[in-house]
Scaffold this active site. Structure first.
Site, PDB file in Angstrom:
ATOM      1  N   VAL A 118      75.668  33.805  11.895  1.00  0.00           N
ATOM      2  CA  VAL A 118      75.189  32.774  10.938  1.00  0.00           C
ATOM      3  C   VAL A 118      76.408  31.949  10.187  1.00  0.00           C
ATOM      4  CG1 VAL A 118      73.810  32.408   8.964  1.00  0.00           C
ATOM      5  CG2 VAL A 118      72.915  34.453  10.752  1.00  0.00           C
ATOM      6  N   CYS A 119      76.956  32.588   9.278  1.00  0.00           N
ATOM      7  CA  CYS A 119      77.691  32.194   8.340  1.00  0.00           C
ATOM      8  C   CYS A 119      79.216  32.016   8.965  1.00  0.00           C
ATOM      9  CB  CYS A 119      77.930  33.063   7.315  1.00  0.00           C
ATOM     10  SG  CYS A 119      76.365  33.090   6.172  1.00  0.00           S
TER      11      CYS A 119
END
Length: 217
Positions: A118-119
């Protein structure tokens, strides 16, 4: 695909900028691709290596009021430095972070964070599309599962990202042991965070400083 090879493709401290993303308690509680203790150790080692080589480091969190503050092991490496707190999940959509990176004038962008899928993946893929030379430090990152972490790595490689571990990066920054400017600081990082290699170094120093008994031999 453009292959990343040749001497010029290796990472240099004077051209590097490091972004550490969301090393926070909430993310750590659902970290399942790695031993959480190892990720804390590795991300701290990465931060200390960057400090040793004078590599600008941007610290960023996401909604720290709910997700918790970045690990003190990391923030203690950069006392008094602002942590950029975001609402964007994708760090590269946060203007303040991007402006901080651009202000360094560096072109070799190094990223580590939680979670990988995700990040880390989103800013890496966007930055690659904007022409940045991007390296991901895989062992200072981690995902919600082994599959999530590994698929994210495959996705980023397909997009053109370079993958390394923190010790490989530190070694590439050092490049030549004849360069003594940062060797002592790097050795301290190895002693504190490189497990067997650090302990072996301490043992070597012990042996070198142990007098040989007079009756030896």
């Amino acid at each position: 695909m453009t292959f990343r090879n040749g001497l010029a493709s290796l990472l240099r401290p004077e051209d590097s900028v490091l972004v550490l993303i969301d090393h926070q308690p909430y993310q750590l509680t659902n970290l399942n691709s790695h031993d959480p203790q190892a990720v804390v150790n590795n991300s701290t080692a990465l931060a200390k290596a960057a400090r040793a080589f004078g590599v600008p480091t941007i610290l960023t969190s996401v909604i720290a009021d709910r997700g918790g503050l970045i690990f003190p092991q990391i923030t203690d490496v950069f006392p008094g430095q602002e942590v950029i707190d975001r609402t964007f999940i994708n760090t590269w959509e946060d203007r303040k972070v991007v402006d901080a990176v651009k202000a360094t004038g560096r072109k070799q962008l190094i990223i580590a964070g939680l979670w990988t899928e995700v990040c880390v993946a989103m800013p890496v893929i966007q930055a690659l599309g904007e022409g940045w030379d991007v390296t991901v430090i895989t062992d200072a990152s981690g995902g919600t599962s082994v599959e999530a972490h590994e698929v994210a790595i495959q996705r980023m490689i397909a997009a053109g990202a370079n993958m390394m571990t923190w010790l490989a990066l530190a070694s590439e920054w050092q490049r030549d042991w004849a360069r003594t400017e940062h060797a002592a600081e790097l050795t301290e990082v190895l002693k504190q965070h490189a497990a067997g290699s650090g302990i072996a170094y301490l043992w070597e120093q012990q042996l070198l400083n142990t007098p040989v008994p007079r009756n030896a031999g």
